[in-house]
Design an enzyme around this catalytic site. Sequence first.
Site, PDB file in Angstrom:
ATOM      1  N   SER A  72     -21.897  11.768  77.133  1.00 43.71           N
ATOM      2  CA  SER A  72     -20.558  10.922  77.384  1.00 43.71           C
ATOM      3  C   SER A  72     -20.763  10.357  79.066  1.00 43.71           C
ATOM      4  O   SER A  72     -21.799  10.841  79.811  1.00 43.71           O
ATOM      5  CB  SER A  72     -19.463  11.971  77.628  1.00 43.71           C
ATOM      6  OG  SER A  72     -19.123  12.671  76.570  1.00 43.71           O
TER       7      SER A  72
HETATM    8  N1  SAH Z   1     -20.030  16.312  74.760  1.00 42.05           N
HETATM    9  C1  SAH Z   1     -21.285  15.356  74.647  1.00 42.05           C
HETATM   10  C2  SAH Z   1     -20.828  14.133  73.881  1.00 42.05           C
HETATM   11  C3  SAH Z   1     -21.230  14.397  72.525  1.00 42.05           C
HETATM   12  S1  SAH Z   1     -21.259  12.775  71.546  1.00 42.05           S
HETATM   13  C4  SAH Z   1     -21.791  15.234  76.174  1.00 42.05           C
HETATM   14  O1  SAH Z   1     -21.266  15.926  77.005  1.00 42.05           O
HETATM   15  O2  SAH Z   1     -22.510  14.126  76.346  1.00 42.05           O
HETATM   16  C5  SAH Z   1     -19.858  13.578  70.479  1.00 42.05           C
HETATM   17  C6  SAH Z   1     -20.786  14.700  69.523  1.00 42.05           C
HETATM   18  O3  SAH Z   1     -19.713  15.186  68.549  1.00 42.05           O
HETATM   19  C7  SAH Z   1     -22.060  14.164  68.599  1.00 42.05           C
HETATM   20  O4  SAH Z   1     -22.940  15.054  68.974  1.00 42.05           O
HETATM   21  C8  SAH Z   1     -21.608  14.351  67.190  1.00 42.05           C
HETATM   22  O5  SAH Z   1     -22.378  14.729  66.431  1.00 42.05           O
HETATM   23  C9  SAH Z   1     -20.452  15.464  67.399  1.00 42.05           C
HETATM   24  N2  SAH Z   1     -19.605  15.528  66.166  1.00 42.05           N
HETATM   25  C10 SAH Z   1     -18.880  14.457  65.584  1.00 42.05           C
HETATM   26  N3  SAH Z   1     -18.251  14.966  64.478  1.00 42.05           N
HETATM   27  C11 SAH Z   1     -18.117  16.494  64.750  1.00 42.05           C
HETATM   28  C12 SAH Z   1     -17.675  17.434  64.095  1.00 42.05           C
HETATM   29  N4  SAH Z   1     -16.666  17.153  62.974  1.00 42.05           N
HETATM   30  N5  SAH Z   1     -17.863  18.766  64.453  1.00 42.05           N
HETATM   31  C13 SAH Z   1     -18.895  19.025  65.697  1.00 42.05           C
HETATM   32  N6  SAH Z   1     -19.373  17.943  66.084  1.00 42.05           N
HETATM   33  C14 SAH Z   1     -19.060  16.537  65.657  1.00 42.05           C
END
Ligand code: SAH
Length: 224
Positions: A72
Site C-alpha cells: 500500500s
Molecule cells: N496490507 C497490504 C496491502 C496488500 S494488497 C500492505 O500493507 O501493503 C491487498 C491484499 O489483499 C493482497 O495481498 C491480496 O492477496 C489480499 N486479498 C484479496 N482478497 C482477499 C480475501 N478475500 N481474503 C484475504 N486476502 C485477500
Amino acid sequence: MLNSKQNLNGIGMTSQRTRERLIGRLRDQGIDSMAVLDVMRSTPRHIFLDEALSHRAYEDVALPIGHNQTISQPYVVARMTEAIHTNHQLDRVLEIGTGCGYQTAVLARLAKRVMTIERIRPLLDRARKNLRALELRNIEFKHGDGSAGWPERGPYDAIITTAAPQHVPEVLLEQLADGGRMVIPVGADEIQELRLIQRNQQEFKETLLDRVRFVPLLTGQLQQ
Ligand code: SAH
C-alpha cells in the site's frame, strides 16, 4: 525482503533524510496524529520490498510485491490507521489482506493484538518473516478468505480491509465491537470510496474519507 539484520537499519546515510521527507509529505496531505506519524517514521518500508525496488521504498506510492499484488501507498496506510486510532482504544484489530505485512507492522505498534488474513500463501509466509524480523509478536496470521472475517477472535475494536469489495460484507459488520470502527475501500471500479464505518449498537454510521485505488477483494479459491 529481509536478507540480514543490517538491512533493518536501512540503506545508508540518506535513508533517514528520505524517510523524513516522506513524513513531511504525509503531514502536508493532512495526517496530523503524532502517534501515527511516529510509527510511520520508524517502520522500515524497504524490508517489505524486493531488493530491486527497495530504493523506491520511501516514495509515497504503491509498489508491486509479486502475485499481482501491491504494497500500500504510505499515505493510505497512514490515513486508514489514523481513522481507526484517533481517540479510540485498540485492543483487538482485524486486518483483511496482509500482503507483505507493511500495514500490519504499523497496526501492531498501535494495537494490543492484530489478527491478519491473506488468501495467497507465499505472501502470508513472507509477511510472517518480515514481521518476525521487526520483532513484532502481537500478531496472529491466517491463510484464508478474509471476506468471512475471523469471528472466533472477535469482536474487534477495528477492522481494516486492504482490498476492495463491491459492497461491505455484512459478516464483517457483525464482528465489530460496540463502538468499533471499520475502514474499507468499496466499489467495483478502479477508483473506490474509502469509507469509515462506526458502530453504535445496531447502527452503522458511514463517512467518506477519500478516493483510493486498491486491488479487488476476491472471494472463494485460495491460492496455495
Ligand atoms: N496490507 C497490504 C496491502 C496488500 S494488497 C500492505 O500493507 O501493503 C491487498 C491484499 O489483499 C493482497 O495481498 C491480496 O492477496 C489480499 N486479498 C484479496 N482478497 C482477499 C480475501 N478475500 N481474503 C484475504 N486476502 C485477500
